[in-house]
Design a protein around this motif. Structure first.
Motif, PDB file in Angstrom:
ATOM      1  N   ALA A 179       4.784   8.997  -3.027  1.00  0.00           N
ATOM      2  CA  ALA A 179       4.649   9.912  -1.898  1.00  0.00           C
ATOM      3  C   ALA A 179       5.196   9.249  -0.631  1.00  0.00           C
ATOM      4  O   ALA A 179       5.044   8.038  -0.432  1.00  0.00           O
ATOM      5  CB  ALA A 179       3.175  10.256  -1.701  1.00  0.00           C
ATOM      6  N   GLU A 180       5.923  10.031   0.141  1.00  0.00           N
ATOM      7  CA  GLU A 180       6.528   9.464   1.357  1.00  0.00           C
ATOM      8  C   GLU A 180       5.801   9.950   2.596  1.00  0.00           C
ATOM      9  O   GLU A 180       5.307  11.079   2.619  1.00  0.00           O
ATOM     10  CB  GLU A 180       8.005   9.860   1.433  1.00  0.00           C
ATOM     11  N   LYS A 181       5.782   9.109   3.560  1.00  0.00           N
ATOM     12  CA  LYS A 181       5.105   9.464   4.803  1.00  0.00           C
ATOM     13  C   LYS A 181       6.038  10.274   5.677  1.00  0.00           C
ATOM     14  O   LYS A 181       7.247  10.043   5.699  1.00  0.00           O
ATOM     15  CB  LYS A 181       4.690   8.193   5.544  1.00  0.00           C
ATOM     16  N   ARG A 182       5.489  11.270   6.336  1.00  0.00           N
ATOM     17  CA  ARG A 182       6.299  12.093   7.215  1.00  0.00           C
ATOM     18  C   ARG A 182       6.499  11.399   8.555  1.00  0.00           C
ATOM     19  O   ARG A 182       5.573  10.749   9.059  1.00  0.00           O
ATOM     20  CB  ARG A 182       5.563  13.408   7.458  1.00  0.00           C
ATOM     21  N   ASP A 183       7.704  11.473   9.060  1.00  0.00           N
ATOM     22  CA  ASP A 183       7.941  10.819  10.350  1.00  0.00           C
ATOM     23  C   ASP A 183       7.299  11.600  11.481  1.00  0.00           C
ATOM     24  O   ASP A 183       7.417  12.797  11.542  1.00  0.00           O
ATOM     25  CB  ASP A 183       9.447  10.708  10.629  1.00  0.00           C
TER      26      ASP A 183
END
Lengths: 350, 200
Positions: free
Chosen positions: B196-200
């Motif tokens: 899962a990637e973190k939202r900027d």
């Protein structure tokens, strides 16, 4: 006995035409419960599939929905029978009868126990095979007479399917005939009552299904394809394909429907008689009887409904491949295997 | 009149009527259906002769299989009746000669008893003995070579039919079912693991 008293009474009443009246009475006694079973089989099917899909099924008409099939019948009777323009009217109306009549006529030779049979003929299995092979006319004629390309193609498709599976069914039956050495359904049932296991009181292991297990499997799948039932229901795969009866409405359509269910009951009865020991009791300490036959028929019918709710529909080319390239070679090989087995000292069918 | 005689004439009348309709009916599908009716009535007549196996086999094979395939073909053909009738008068002499020959042949067989051609009378089968068993025994003992020969001829017929319709390799995109059944989910579908990637 009541039956004897009735016989004497009718003999006095009708005199010389008494045998005819007596046979007609027997026919009514077979057909009337059969039609009732057909009606309630449709109800049972909707209930079973409902339960398997975590639904309730029909429950509005009468207690537990029990009057539902009657309501359906009345609805279909009151609907108009549409006859398409440019269709061949007489053939269009004969076609449903062609589909339904064989399913009823075949019951003439079906035995219910040692004595209860309308016509105890020597070649009764051959008779059933020939009579049921006529049912395919209903399908092709319906497709042709509708004057519709969809119905025509659907009729061709279903007819080709039925003819193909008739062959594998017939070959499976040939093996049964070999081991029971008779064409008479009563004798076939009797031959299943003998054997090593039957002597120990475990009759159900002596029935044909165990020694002829591959043929039993072939026959069980073939009858599903033969009656155009799911997962081989190319005739009425509503969601993707148009069947031979798409131009039929009202009672004319209902007769096709009745034919399908009557055929289901017929082939279930045949399976019970040929492979599951008919009216023989599964264990030694319980008496043989009519009830066992009905239990077995109901079990095979439940199998029909069960697989309908379980399996996705086969594609048409897969159906034909299964029939011609898998079942027929399997039957032919097993025919030779059983033939050698019967000639060897290990023969269990003496 | 005996009941059996009545039944015989009943079946025969239907048989003759159906036979006539086969050749006079304008619609080829109707003609084929009348042929089915003719087979049925003929089977009834055979049943009266206690030839139960032949009667049932007639329905099983001719009505149940042959006529169905026949109907398949007749239904799909676009038959033009006017073109069929074109050469009627020119073919008539040849046709009538063949018809006369056939009538003469049938007369020889049917009148065999009167003309003294048949030495033995028709064998009477007893009603008790199983017809099927008797025929099966004869086929596999006395007539085993003709029987095997007939089956070889049928096999040749099947091979010939396949050879006639086989036109080389198929050029369409149909799937190969014997490969298809061995397909596993992993051949068609790849499950990717993605953090899962973190939202900027």
């Amino acid at each position: 006995m009541m039956v004897d008293a009735l016989q004497v009474f009718l003999q006095g009443l009708f005199g010389s035409v008494f045998p005819l009246v007596w046979v007609l009475l027997k026919i009514v006694l077979i057909i009337a419960p059969l039609l009732l079973c057909v009606a309630y089989l449709t109800f049972w099917e909707r209930k079973v599939i409902g339960w398997m899909q975590v639904r309730i099924g029909p429950n509005r008409v009468g207690p537990w929905g029990l009057i539902q099939p009657i309501a359906d019948g009345v609805k279909l009777l009151l609907k108009e029978v549409l006859i398409p323009t440019g269709s061949d009217k007489s053939v269009f109306l004969i076609a449903p009868m062609f589909a339904f009549a064989p399913a009823l006529a075949a019951w003439a030779v079906v035995p219910f126990n040692d004595t209860l049979v309308l016509a105890n003929v020597n070649a009764s299995l051959l008779y059933i095979m020939s009579v049921t092979s006529i049912g395919v006319y209903g399908i092709i004629l319906a497709g042709w007479a509708s004057n519709s390309k969809y119905a025509f193609l659907g009729g061709m498709r279903s007819a080709a399917q039925m003819i193909s599976y008739e062959i594998s069914m017939g070959l499976a039956l040939v093996v049964v005939l070999m081991v029971s050495n008779s064409l008479n359904l009563g004798d076939i049932v009797h031959s299943q009552g003998k054997g090593i296991f039957a002597d120990y009181g475990l009759g159900f292991l002596s029935w044909n299904w165990l020694p002829l297990l591959p043929m039993f499997a072939v026959y069980l799948v073939s009858i599903v394809a033969e009656t155009n039932r799911a997962p081989f229901d190319m005739a009425e795969g509503e969601s993707e394909i148009v069947g031979f009866h798409c131009e039929y409405s009202g009672m004319a359509f209902a007769v096709f429907f009745l034919a399908e269910y009557a055929n289901m009951i017929l082939v279930s009865t045949l399976t019970s008689l040929l492979f599951l020991g008919g009216w023989l009791s599964p264990v030694g300490f319980l008496p043989d009887g009519l009830l066992w036959l009905f239990v077995k028929i109901a079990a095979v019918l439940f199998f029909f409904l069960w697989i309908r709710a379980t399996f996705p529909r086969y594609r048409y080319d897969q159906i034909m491949r299964l029939g011609w390239k898998v079942f027929i070679p399997l039957c032919l090989i097993w025919l030779v295997v059983v033939g050698c087995w019967m000639m060897s000292p290990l023969n269990i069918w003496k | 009149m005996e009941f059996k005689t009545f039944v015989f004439y009943f079946f025969s009348a239907i048989l003759v009527f159906a036979g006539l309709r086969v050749i006079t009916s304008r619609n080829p599908v109707h003609a084929a259906l009348f042929l089915v009716l003719a087979f049925f009535s003929a089977s009834g007549v055979w049943m009266l002769l206690q030839a139960e196996f032949l009667a049932i086999a007639l329905i099983l094979i001719y009505v149940g299989a042959v006529m169905v395939l026949f109907l398949f073909v007749v239904m799909m053909l676009d038959i033009n009746l006017d073109r069929l009738r074109e050469g009627f008068w020119s073919y008539l002499p040849l046709g009538s000669i063949i018809a006369l020959l056939m009538v003469a042949e049938m007369a020889l067989i049917l009148g065999g008893n009167y003309l003294g051609l048949l030495e033995s009378s028709v064998p009477q089968a007893s009603a008790e003995a199983s017809n099927v068993k008797a025929i099966g025994r004869l086929i596999f003992t006395q007539y085993v070579y003709p029987f095997e020969l007939a089956s070889v001829i049928l096999l040749v017929g099947i091979v010939a039919a396949v050879a006639l319709t086989q036109r080389g390799k198929r050029k369409n995109k149909s799937v190969n079912p014997s490969q298809q059944v061995f397909v596993k989910a992993a051949d068609r579908l790849r499950v990717l693991q993605m953090p899962a990637e973190k939202r900027d």
